[in-house]
Design a protein around this motif. Structure first.
Motif, mmCIF file in Angstrom:
data_model
loop_
_atom_site.group_PDB
_atom_site.id
_atom_site.type_symbol
_atom_site.label_atom_id
_atom_site.label_comp_id
_atom_site.label_asym_id
_atom_site.label_seq_id
_atom_site.Cartn_x
_atom_site.Cartn_y
_atom_site.Cartn_z
ATOM 1 N N LEU A 104 0.822 -1.211 0.000
ATOM 2 C CA LEU A 104 0.000 0.000 0.000
ATOM 3 C C LEU A 104 0.856 1.262 0.000
ATOM 4 O O LEU A 104 0.370 2.334 -0.360
ATOM 5 C CB LEU A 104 -0.926 0.011 1.222
ATOM 6 C CG LEU A 104 -2.140 -0.906 1.126
ATOM 7 C CD1 LEU A 104 -2.891 -0.913 2.444
ATOM 8 C CD2 LEU A 104 -3.060 -0.454 0.005
ATOM 9 N N VAL A 105 2.129 1.145 0.417
ATOM 10 C CA VAL A 105 2.951 2.357 0.432
ATOM 11 C C VAL A 105 3.146 2.899 -0.980
ATOM 12 O O VAL A 105 3.520 4.056 -1.144
ATOM 13 C CB VAL A 105 4.330 2.115 1.082
ATOM 14 C CG1 VAL A 105 4.183 1.727 2.526
ATOM 15 C CG2 VAL A 105 5.145 1.110 0.306
ATOM 16 N N SER A 106 2.860 2.071 -1.998
ATOM 17 C CA SER A 106 2.979 2.589 -3.365
ATOM 18 C C SER A 106 1.999 3.736 -3.590
ATOM 19 O O SER A 106 2.210 4.588 -4.450
ATOM 20 C CB SER A 106 2.722 1.466 -4.376
ATOM 21 O OG SER A 106 1.397 1.006 -4.254
ATOM 22 N N VAL A 107 0.915 3.755 -2.787
ATOM 23 C CA VAL A 107 -0.076 4.809 -2.949
ATOM 24 C C VAL A 107 0.459 6.156 -2.455
ATOM 25 O O VAL A 107 0.047 7.203 -2.946
ATOM 26 C CB VAL A 107 -1.373 4.422 -2.202
ATOM 27 C CG1 VAL A 107 -2.414 5.515 -2.309
ATOM 28 C CG2 VAL A 107 -1.913 3.129 -2.753
ATOM 29 N N ILE A 108 1.360 6.124 -1.452
ATOM 30 C CA ILE A 108 1.923 7.393 -0.998
ATOM 31 C C ILE A 108 3.275 7.635 -1.668
ATOM 32 O O ILE A 108 4.220 8.102 -1.049
ATOM 33 C CB ILE A 108 2.030 7.465 0.538
ATOM 34 C CG1 ILE A 108 2.820 6.269 1.075
ATOM 35 C CG2 ILE A 108 0.656 7.509 1.186
ATOM 36 C CD1 ILE A 108 3.209 6.443 2.541
ATOM 37 N N SER A 109 3.317 7.283 -2.944
ATOM 38 C CA SER A 109 4.480 7.506 -3.812
ATOM 39 C C SER A 109 5.794 7.028 -3.217
ATOM 40 O O SER A 109 6.789 7.746 -3.204
ATOM 41 C CB SER A 109 4.578 8.967 -4.272
ATOM 42 O OG SER A 109 4.377 9.836 -3.197
ATOM 43 N N MET A 110 5.770 5.805 -2.671
ATOM 44 C CA MET A 110 7.034 5.135 -2.386
ATOM 45 C C MET A 110 7.158 4.028 -3.426
ATOM 46 O O MET A 110 6.157 3.452 -3.846
ATOM 47 C CB MET A 110 7.030 4.555 -0.967
ATOM 48 C CG MET A 110 7.113 5.634 0.101
ATOM 49 S SD MET A 110 6.864 4.983 1.748
ATOM 50 C CE MET A 110 8.510 4.465 2.151
ATOM 51 N N PHE A 111 8.377 3.744 -3.856
ATOM 52 C CA PHE A 111 8.535 2.816 -4.976
ATOM 53 C C PHE A 111 8.910 1.434 -4.491
ATOM 54 O O PHE A 111 10.017 0.959 -4.694
ATOM 55 C CB PHE A 111 9.542 3.371 -5.978
ATOM 56 C CG PHE A 111 9.027 4.611 -6.634
ATOM 57 C CD1 PHE A 111 8.072 4.523 -7.641
ATOM 58 C CD2 PHE A 111 9.456 5.865 -6.234
ATOM 59 C CE1 PHE A 111 7.567 5.660 -8.245
ATOM 60 C CE2 PHE A 111 8.954 7.009 -6.832
ATOM 61 C CZ PHE A 111 8.008 6.910 -7.838
ATOM 62 N N ASP A 112 7.955 0.778 -3.823
ATOM 63 C CA ASP A 112 8.151 -0.622 -3.454
ATOM 64 C C ASP A 112 7.933 -1.466 -4.712
ATOM 65 O O ASP A 112 7.821 -0.917 -5.811
ATOM 66 C CB ASP A 112 7.170 -1.010 -2.351
ATOM 67 C CG ASP A 112 5.768 -1.162 -2.880
ATOM 68 O OD1 ASP A 112 5.355 -0.279 -3.644
ATOM 69 O OD2 ASP A 112 5.109 -2.161 -2.557
ATOM 70 N N LEU A 113 7.843 -2.774 -4.564
ATOM 71 C CA LEU A 113 7.702 -3.633 -5.739
ATOM 72 C C LEU A 113 6.529 -3.183 -6.614
ATOM 73 O O LEU A 113 6.681 -2.994 -7.827
ATOM 74 C CB LEU A 113 7.514 -5.095 -5.297
ATOM 75 C CG LEU A 113 7.394 -6.114 -6.415
ATOM 76 C CD1 LEU A 113 8.612 -6.103 -7.303
ATOM 77 C CD2 LEU A 113 7.169 -7.503 -5.848
ATOM 78 N N VAL A 114 5.365 -2.996 -5.991
ATOM 79 C CA VAL A 114 4.192 -2.584 -6.763
ATOM 80 C C VAL A 114 4.386 -1.176 -7.318
ATOM 81 O O VAL A 114 4.067 -0.899 -8.476
ATOM 82 C CB VAL A 114 2.931 -2.671 -5.877
ATOM 83 C CG1 VAL A 114 1.747 -2.005 -6.557
ATOM 84 C CG2 VAL A 114 2.615 -4.129 -5.572
ATOM 85 N N GLY A 115 4.930 -0.295 -6.485
ATOM 86 C CA GLY A 115 5.182 1.071 -6.938
ATOM 87 C C GLY A 115 6.133 1.099 -8.119
ATOM 88 O O GLY A 115 5.954 1.880 -9.064
ATOM 89 N N MET A 116 7.159 0.257 -8.095
ATOM 90 C CA MET A 116 8.113 0.176 -9.200
ATOM 91 C C MET A 116 7.416 -0.256 -10.481
ATOM 92 O O MET A 116 7.622 0.320 -11.551
ATOM 93 C CB MET A 116 9.231 -0.819 -8.879
ATOM 94 C CG MET A 116 10.334 -0.299 -7.996
ATOM 95 S SD MET A 116 11.071 1.209 -8.590
ATOM 96 C CE MET A 116 11.776 0.669 -10.136
ATOM 97 N N ILE A 117 6.568 -1.312 -10.362
ATOM 98 C CA ILE A 117 5.921 -1.831 -11.566
ATOM 99 C C ILE A 117 4.963 -0.784 -12.131
ATOM 100 O O ILE A 117 4.987 -0.462 -13.319
ATOM 101 C CB ILE A 117 5.170 -3.141 -11.246
ATOM 102 C CG1 ILE A 117 6.171 -4.231 -10.850
ATOM 103 C CG2 ILE A 117 4.344 -3.590 -12.435
ATOM 104 C CD1 ILE A 117 5.537 -5.504 -10.379
ATOM 105 N N ARG A 118 4.130 -0.219 -11.232
ATOM 106 C CA ARG A 118 3.132 0.753 -11.682
ATOM 107 C C ARG A 118 3.773 2.005 -12.235
ATOM 108 O O ARG A 118 3.286 2.607 -13.168
ATOM 109 C CB ARG A 118 2.224 1.147 -10.510
ATOM 110 C CG ARG A 118 0.992 0.307 -10.440
ATOM 111 C CD ARG A 118 0.112 0.675 -9.264
ATOM 112 N NE ARG A 118 0.546 1.833 -8.508
ATOM 113 C CZ ARG A 118 -0.256 2.851 -8.188
ATOM 114 N NH1 ARG A 118 -1.496 2.858 -8.600
ATOM 115 N NH2 ARG A 118 0.190 3.842 -7.460
#
Lengths: 431, 259
Positions: free
Chosen positions: A370-384
């Motif tokens: 869920l941290v991808s939603v607050i613009s952190m680039f975790d695995l999901v954030g990286m892919i998205r």
């Protein structure tokens, strides 16, 4: 013997019959299938439908994997290589693998440091998970968080060393002072911890060049590494905090009990994502502008609060499941509250709570995405973000999300298998 | 029934007071469970408490080691007053052993660990010594071969004997028994009673809530009958069983001895 009449003729067997193999329909795979797949027309129809679905899925999946390509530097290369074979464009995984693991900002030449920390994790965690390992190995576990922090974030080693020393000093002071009362012990320990940390902070500022490796700021962390950091830290913090909250909720002291109830009920009633937004944005308003309160630390606090409330409720269920007689037996033997909790109540309550705790832990680990939603680039954030929006890999959804699934599934399945093993180990009732 | 006349085995009762309860009252909410209880137990005395269910007998002995709080009156155990002071309570609890109807062994610990836990943590006995003591008492209750098993693997009677041994490992000066045989199958009652009789013969101060009247006859110096939270009648066992004076005692005895 066929001409023999048992009723009228005396009979003595002289040759033993050898054991015969059962008829074909009564043995092996045929028997199994008849019983399990084709026992009645409803089951037969269901089996056929099921077989068709499995066939349909595999007929898409197998060519996708087998015909897939690992060559090429963009989706256009993939299309050229694959033509119409229906294969997957796994080249994206090969090319972006380091980014999926470490994010796109972590310095390339330093990636060995988090990798080493990850490898050390497999030395540090087993002493906690497998209680038959020698106890001294827990020293490794105790050192690991500080070492891993230093490896991943870098900077001067003075800070993590003094962070550890502070806790050691606090513990030593607590043991000495505790005899004069629990509260006095806790206060003295707190003073000791703060003093050592303050000293360490001053020293780290003064000698910031000694024992130094290159520092990597938090905003450069990313990829699956970020999920693992958040998952490991938050699970290992929220279990002990959850235990304390569960005990607090049963406490006779109104202040402790009230605080626990309010905390648990409030945190459980709020979506995690809002807590993360609070961590990201709102906290910055309340803190003085000069303070640099690390974003990852803020997120860790929020996720830990969230999952510790859930774990507290799971453990409360375990505590409630224990017969009252266990408390009474512990009391009647003269054990004090801390002893009866540690030796009698918690070991049993935690054993009952294992499935629930693991449930929360697995959920927590997946929720770190869920941290991808607050613009952190975790695995999901990286892919998205960086990968799917790059011109080279625009539209390579299946391969990337499948890779994310495989990574998360591996970890979560491992946790689940461990918990089932642990439950078998701890079973003493021999039902 | 020659046993009834004398103290079996020449068990001696001293003049020293082990437990003294004065004007003790207890309520569960509005319900007055114990009313003006006065009881003096001398060292070496063996007291059996009986009475219909709900009469407060279990509550009474649970008050003696503060598993239940009393609201009025005083309880002194070995001269230590039972107050809300946690230190006094812990001191009294470590001097008073208790056996429960449902044994309450710790299922996650082996038998030997059940026995050594309190000596090691409360008395700070070295582990070796605690284990030797534990084996001594396991032999005494005749199950030394079960030491490494877990409670769940034992029969009910064996579990209750382990529970008795667990209390004895703390070297208590007083033992309380709360219906120790009520949860047992009939063929196991005897083994537990034998253990208790043996304990009585060694001069342990005992208070037993039980309906085993044979045990009361054989072992008790005094039988107390309770009803509606009060001590209705107490007497030496012979007198108590042969010539009960109170109507309720008579009714109770006719009911439990009547078959």
């Amino acid at each position: 013997m066929s001409d023999m009449h048992a009723e009228s003729v005396a009979f003595v067997r002289e040759t033993a019959l050898p054991p015969a193999v059962p008829p074909i329909a009564e043995r092996g795979a045929v028997r199994w299938m008849r019983i399990n797949l084709f026992s009645g027309w409803i089951n037969t129809v269901m089996t056929l439908i099921g077989a068709f679905i499995v066939f349909w899925l595999l007929s898409g999946l197998i060519p996708w994997i087998v015909n897939g390509t690992w060559e090429g530097d963009s989706i256009r290369d993939c299309r050229e290589i694959l033509q119409d074979s229906g294969g997957g464009c796994f080249a994206v995984l090969r090319e972006r693998w380091p980014q999926l693991l470490f994010g796109f900002q972590y310095p390339e030449e330093l990636r060995w440091r988090p990798s080493l920390a990850f490898a050390l994790l497999f030395v540090a965690v087993p002493p906690v998970l497998f209680y038959k390992l020698p106890r001294w190995m827990l020293v490794i576990t105790a050192v690991f968080p500080f070492l891993a922090y230093w490896l991943i974030w870098g900077g001067t080693a003075i800070s993590p060393i003094f962070a550890a020393l502070g806790l050691v000093a606090g513990y030593l002071v607590f043991v000495r002072v505790e005899k004069r009362g629990l509260v006095a012990g806790l206060l003295a320990a707190l003073v000791a911890v703060v003093a050592v940390w303050w000293l360490g902070g001053a020293l780290a500022d003064e000698f910031s060049r000694s024992l130094r490796i290159e520092a990597v700021p938090s905003r450069q962390m990313g990829g699956f590494m970020l999920n693992l950091i958040l998952g490991v830290v938050c699970v290992s913090l929220s279990v002990p905090i959850g235990i304390l909250l569960a005990m607090g909720r049963q406490s006779r002291l109104p202040v402790v009990k009230g605080f626990s109830i309010v905390f648990i009920e409030f945190v459980r009633g709020v979506p995690l994502i809002t807590l993360l937004f609070v961590a990201n944005v709102v906290l910055a308003y309340f803190l003085p502008p000069s303070t640099n309160f690390d974003l990852i630390l803020r997120v860790i606090i929020m996720i830990t609060m969230f999952s510790s409330a859930y774990i507290a409720e799971v453990i409360r269920g375990g505590l409630a499941a224990l017969p009252k007689g266990q408390y009474e037996a512990a009391d009647s033997l003269g054990l004090d509250y801390a002893q009866s909790m540690r030796l009698i109540i918690l070991p049993q309550a935690l054993k009952i709570s294992i499935p629930g705790i693991v449930n929360v832990a697995v959920g927590l680990f997946k929720d770190t995405t869920l941290v991808s939603v607050i613009s952190m680039f975790d695995l999901v954030g990286m892919i998205r973000g960086p990968i799917l929006s790059s011109t080279a890999w625009l539209g390579v959804y299946w391969e990337l999300w499948a890779a994310a699934c495989v990574l998360f599934f591996t970890v979560c399945y491992g946790i689940s298998q461990y918990s089932q093993w642990l439950e078998r180990q701890l079973r003493t009732d021999h039902r | 029934m020659a046993m009834m006349d004398t103290n079996p085995g020449g068990m001696s009762v001293s003049d020293e007071v082990a437990i003294e309860i004065r004007k003790m009252n207890k309520w569960f909410g509005q319900f007055h469970v114990l009313r003006d209880i006065d009881l003096k137990v001398r060292r070496g005395e063996r007291i059996v408490i009986c009475g219909p269910s709900g009469s407060g007998k279990s509550t009474l002995i649970r008050c003696i080691n503060a598993l239940e709080e009393h609201q009025q009156g005083t309880i002194e155990v070995d001269g230590v007053p039972l107050s809300s002071d946690i230190k006094n309570i812990d001191k009294i609890r470590s001097e008073v052993g208790m056996c429960f109807q449902h044994f309450n062994l710790f299922p996650h610990l082996s038998v030997i660990d059940n026995l050594t836990l309190a000596p090691i943590w409360v008395r700070k006995t070295p582990k070796r010594e605690a284990e030797e003591t534990a084996m001594y008492f396991l032999e005494k209750v005749k199950i030394p071969d079960q030491a490494r098993k877990f409670p769940g693997q034992l029969s009910g009677g064996q579990q209750q004997r382990v529970a008795i041994a667990r209390s004895l490992c703390m070297k208590p000066r007083i033992m309380l028994f709360d219906e120790p045989t009520s949860a047992l199958d009939p063929e196991m009652i005897k083994e537990v009673l034998d253990t208790m009789i043996q304990l009585a013969e060694e001069g342990m101060t005992m208070i037993c809530v039980t309906h085993e009247m044979g045990f009361a006859r054989q072992v008790a110096n005094r039988v107390i009958f309770m009803d509606e939270g009060q001590i209705v009648e107490q007497n030496e066992p012979e007198e108590f069983f042969l010539r009960p004076r109170n109507e309720r005692t008579k009714l109770f005895l006719s009911q439990i001895l009547g078959h």
